[in-house]
Design an enzyme around this catalytic site. Structure first.
Site, PDB file in Angstrom:
ATOM      1  NE  ARG A  15      16.675  40.709  69.221  1.00 31.48           N
ATOM      2  CZ  ARG A  15      15.873  41.531  68.533  1.00 31.48           C
ATOM      3  NH1 ARG A  15      15.450  42.659  69.075  1.00 31.48           N
ATOM      4  NH2 ARG A  15      15.493  41.225  67.313  1.00 31.48           N
ATOM      5  CG  ASP A  63      12.782  33.358  58.197  1.00 31.09           C
ATOM      6  OD1 ASP A  63      11.715  33.642  58.797  1.00 31.09           O
ATOM      7  OD2 ASP A  63      13.166  33.968  57.188  1.00 31.09           O
ATOM      8  CB  VAL A  64       8.796  31.596  62.317  1.00 36.17           C
ATOM      9  CG1 VAL A  64       9.451  31.152  63.607  1.00 36.17           C
ATOM     10  CG2 VAL A  64       8.583  33.100  62.267  1.00 36.17           C
ATOM     11  CG  ASN A  90       7.569  36.029  71.411  1.00 39.81           C
ATOM     12  OD1 ASN A  90       6.936  36.941  71.925  1.00 39.81           O
ATOM     13  ND2 ASN A  90       8.865  36.137  71.114  1.00 39.81           N
ATOM     14  CB  SER A 142      -0.413  43.323  68.862  1.00 39.07           C
ATOM     15  OG  SER A 142      -0.314  44.696  69.181  1.00 39.07           O
ATOM     16  CE1 TYR A 155       3.644  43.654  65.157  1.00 36.54           C
ATOM     17  CE2 TYR A 155       2.025  45.130  66.157  1.00 36.54           C
ATOM     18  CZ  TYR A 155       2.981  44.126  66.277  1.00 36.54           C
ATOM     19  OH  TYR A 155       3.257  43.609  67.518  1.00 36.54           O
ATOM     20  CB  ILE A 188       5.731  44.947  76.124  1.00 36.92           C
ATOM     21  CG1 ILE A 188       4.285  44.403  76.113  1.00 36.92           C
ATOM     22  CG2 ILE A 188       6.598  44.226  77.160  1.00 36.92           C
ATOM     23  CD1 ILE A 188       3.495  44.552  77.406  1.00 36.92           C
TER      24      ILE A 188
HETATM   25  P1  NDP Z   1      11.664  42.054  69.894  1.00 29.49           P
HETATM   26  O1  NDP Z   1      11.852  42.897  68.690  1.00 29.49           O
HETATM   27  O2  NDP Z   1      12.275  42.471  71.187  1.00 29.49           O
HETATM   28  O3  NDP Z   1      12.136  40.530  69.582  1.00 29.49           O
HETATM   29  C1  NDP Z   1      11.675  39.901  68.427  1.00 29.49           C
HETATM   30  C2  NDP Z   1      12.049  38.441  68.493  1.00 29.49           C
HETATM   31  O4  NDP Z   1      11.519  37.777  67.347  1.00 29.49           O
HETATM   32  C3  NDP Z   1      13.554  38.212  68.449  1.00 29.49           C
HETATM   33  O5  NDP Z   1      13.847  37.104  69.249  1.00 29.49           O
HETATM   34  C4  NDP Z   1      13.806  37.896  66.981  1.00 29.49           C
HETATM   35  O6  NDP Z   1      14.981  37.103  66.762  1.00 29.49           O
HETATM   36  C5  NDP Z   1      12.559  37.119  66.657  1.00 29.49           C
HETATM   37  N1  NDP Z   1      12.234  37.079  65.215  1.00 29.49           N
HETATM   38  C6  NDP Z   1      11.911  38.096  64.399  1.00 29.49           C
HETATM   39  N2  NDP Z   1      11.658  37.645  63.165  1.00 29.49           N
HETATM   40  C7  NDP Z   1      11.823  36.301  63.197  1.00 29.49           C
HETATM   41  C8  NDP Z   1      11.728  35.256  62.252  1.00 29.49           C
HETATM   42  N3  NDP Z   1      11.398  35.507  60.967  1.00 29.49           N
HETATM   43  N4  NDP Z   1      11.991  33.995  62.635  1.00 29.49           N
HETATM   44  C9  NDP Z   1      12.327  33.700  63.917  1.00 29.49           C
HETATM   45  N5  NDP Z   1      12.439  34.655  64.864  1.00 29.49           N
HETATM   46  C10 NDP Z   1      12.197  35.935  64.514  1.00 29.49           C
HETATM   47  O7  NDP Z   1      10.076  41.880  70.032  1.00 29.49           O
HETATM   48  P2  NDP Z   1       9.127  41.877  71.321  1.00 29.49           P
HETATM   49  O8  NDP Z   1       9.694  41.026  72.356  1.00 29.49           O
HETATM   50  O9  NDP Z   1       8.753  43.273  71.610  1.00 29.49           O
HETATM   51  O10 NDP Z   1       7.844  41.182  70.690  1.00 29.49           O
HETATM   52  C11 NDP Z   1       7.594  39.801  70.791  1.00 29.49           C
HETATM   53  C12 NDP Z   1       6.220  39.526  70.203  1.00 29.49           C
HETATM   54  O11 NDP Z   1       5.248  40.292  70.906  1.00 29.49           O
HETATM   55  C13 NDP Z   1       6.094  39.914  68.736  1.00 29.49           C
HETATM   56  O12 NDP Z   1       5.261  39.007  68.070  1.00 29.49           O
HETATM   57  C14 NDP Z   1       5.431  41.276  68.803  1.00 29.49           C
HETATM   58  O13 NDP Z   1       4.740  41.571  67.629  1.00 29.49           O
HETATM   59  C15 NDP Z   1       4.507  41.086  69.991  1.00 29.49           C
HETATM   60  N6  NDP Z   1       4.089  42.311  70.628  1.00 29.49           N
HETATM   61  C16 NDP Z   1       5.018  43.170  71.173  1.00 29.49           C
HETATM   62  C17 NDP Z   1       4.584  44.329  71.800  1.00 29.49           C
HETATM   63  C18 NDP Z   1       5.532  45.322  72.404  1.00 29.49           C
HETATM   64  O14 NDP Z   1       5.050  46.388  72.822  1.00 29.49           O
HETATM   65  N7  NDP Z   1       6.809  45.060  72.481  1.00 29.49           N
HETATM   66  C19 NDP Z   1       3.151  44.657  71.880  1.00 29.49           C
HETATM   67  C20 NDP Z   1       2.279  43.674  71.314  1.00 29.49           C
HETATM   68  C21 NDP Z   1       2.747  42.549  70.717  1.00 29.49           C
HETATM   69  P3  NDP Z   1      16.461  37.788  66.642  1.00 29.49           P
HETATM   70  O15 NDP Z   1      16.863  38.142  68.049  1.00 29.49           O
HETATM   71  O16 NDP Z   1      17.309  36.722  66.025  1.00 29.49           O
HETATM   72  O17 NDP Z   1      16.312  38.992  65.785  1.00 29.49           O
END
Ligand code: NDP
Length: 247
Positions: A15, A63-64, A90, A142, A155, A188
């Site tokens: 996602r 699970d990372v 990511n 971030s 966070y 984002i």
């Molecule tokens: P989303 O919540 O849209 O997506 C999170 C993703 O991480 C999903 O694919 C989810 O998998 C996966 N995930 C969560 N936990 C685990 C885990 N333990 N093991 C493997 N996969 C995992 O997040 P964003 O796209 O918004 O964010 C992506 C990255 O960018 C993150 O690190 C976030 O902290 C960072 N970020 C985001 C910002 C924003 O404004 N959106 C700003 C700054 C940084 P699943 O679909 O299976 O749940």
């Protein structure tokens, strides 16, 4: 194509920013392993989108935050393809709340997913990348790691840890031609920021010189650059993709 014949693994590729990154890297020629935690439907959907645009990839549940599971995942990739060129760390999550109300278990989940998850994946790929004498690791941190944010101590701490890890590992592995950089997105438009109230979103927007929230594709483009030969003299850097929110 800048990433022709490259093998890439994107954690949290199902996602948001991870999905956009998988699509972008595939469009540039990479084979993309799309990791996810629980949302298999979203991962399959990302893979379909990759294939529809002529790319190739595969989904991988893991699970990372689980050290052994990550070792198994990375071994599977290396056994299958014989190499791993690009790792995008990511995967991330947040449980927001003031420090006074933060539960220990929530703090641990944020650190274990966001920071230990990056350690787990880097640790699992470094031997292979050292053998290859080539590799790229891109860690998603971030803007709040740089600027701080009330209600996000856990966070922000996990994301600030990623910056320290990135710079230290870049020093450890530079001589092996492995470049490690971080990308620090601002706000984002993804599921993660859907929880913001419309008034709060407007308040954030008012502080962004470019006047809009970022799109996942804005981040993906910078990640693709860092993964490419165009960025071969960059390591240990933190690139802000935040519309000017933090300078
Ligand atoms: P989303 O919540 O849209 O997506 C999170 C993703 O991480 C999903 O694919 C989810 O998998 C996966 N995930 C969560 N936990 C685990 C885990 N333990 N093991 C493997 N996969 C995992 O997040 P964003 O796209 O918004 O964010 C992506 C990255 O960018 C993150 O690190 C976030 O902290 C960072 N970020 C985001 C910002 C924003 O404004 N959106 C700003 C700054 C940084 P699943 O679909 O299976 O749940």
């Amino acid at each position: 194509m800048r990433l022709e014949d490259k093998i890439a693994l994107i954690t949290g590729g199902s996602r948001g920013i991870g999905r956009a990154t998988a699509l972008r890297l595939a469009r540039e020629g990479a084979f993309v392993y799309i990791n996810f935690l629980t949302n298999e439907t979203a991962a399959i959907d990302t893979l379909k989108a990759v294939e529809e645009t002529g790319g190739n990839g595969k989904i991988l549940q893991c699970d990372v935050s689980d050290f052994q599971a990550v070792q198994t995942m990375i071994k599977a990739v290396i056994n299958e393809k014989g190499k791993l060129d690009i790792l995008i760390n990511n995967a991330g999550m947040t449980i927001d709340g003031l420090m006074a109300r933060t539960k220990e278990s929530d703090w641990d989940r944020m650190i274990n997913t966001n920071l230990k998850g990056v350690f787990n994946c880097c640790q699992a790929v470094t031997r292979q990348m050292m053998r290859q004498r080539k590799g790229r690791i891109i860690n998603i941190t971030s803007v709040v790691a740089q600027a701080g944010n009330a209600g996000q101590t856990g966070y922000a701490s996990s994301k600030a840890g990623i910056i320290g890890l990135t710079k230290s590992l870049a020093k450890e592995l530079g001589s092996r031609n492995i470049c490690i950089n971080a990308v620090a997105p601002g706000f984002i438009d993804t599921d993660m920021t859907q929880m913001l109230a419309p008034a709060d979103k407007q308040m954030v927007r008012d502080q962004i010189p470019l006047g809009r929230l970022g799109k996942p594709e804005d981040v993906a483009a910078v990640v693709a650059f860092l993964a490419s030969e165009d960025a071969s003299y960059l390591t240990g850097q933190v690139l802000g993709v935040n519309g000017g929110l933090y300078m």
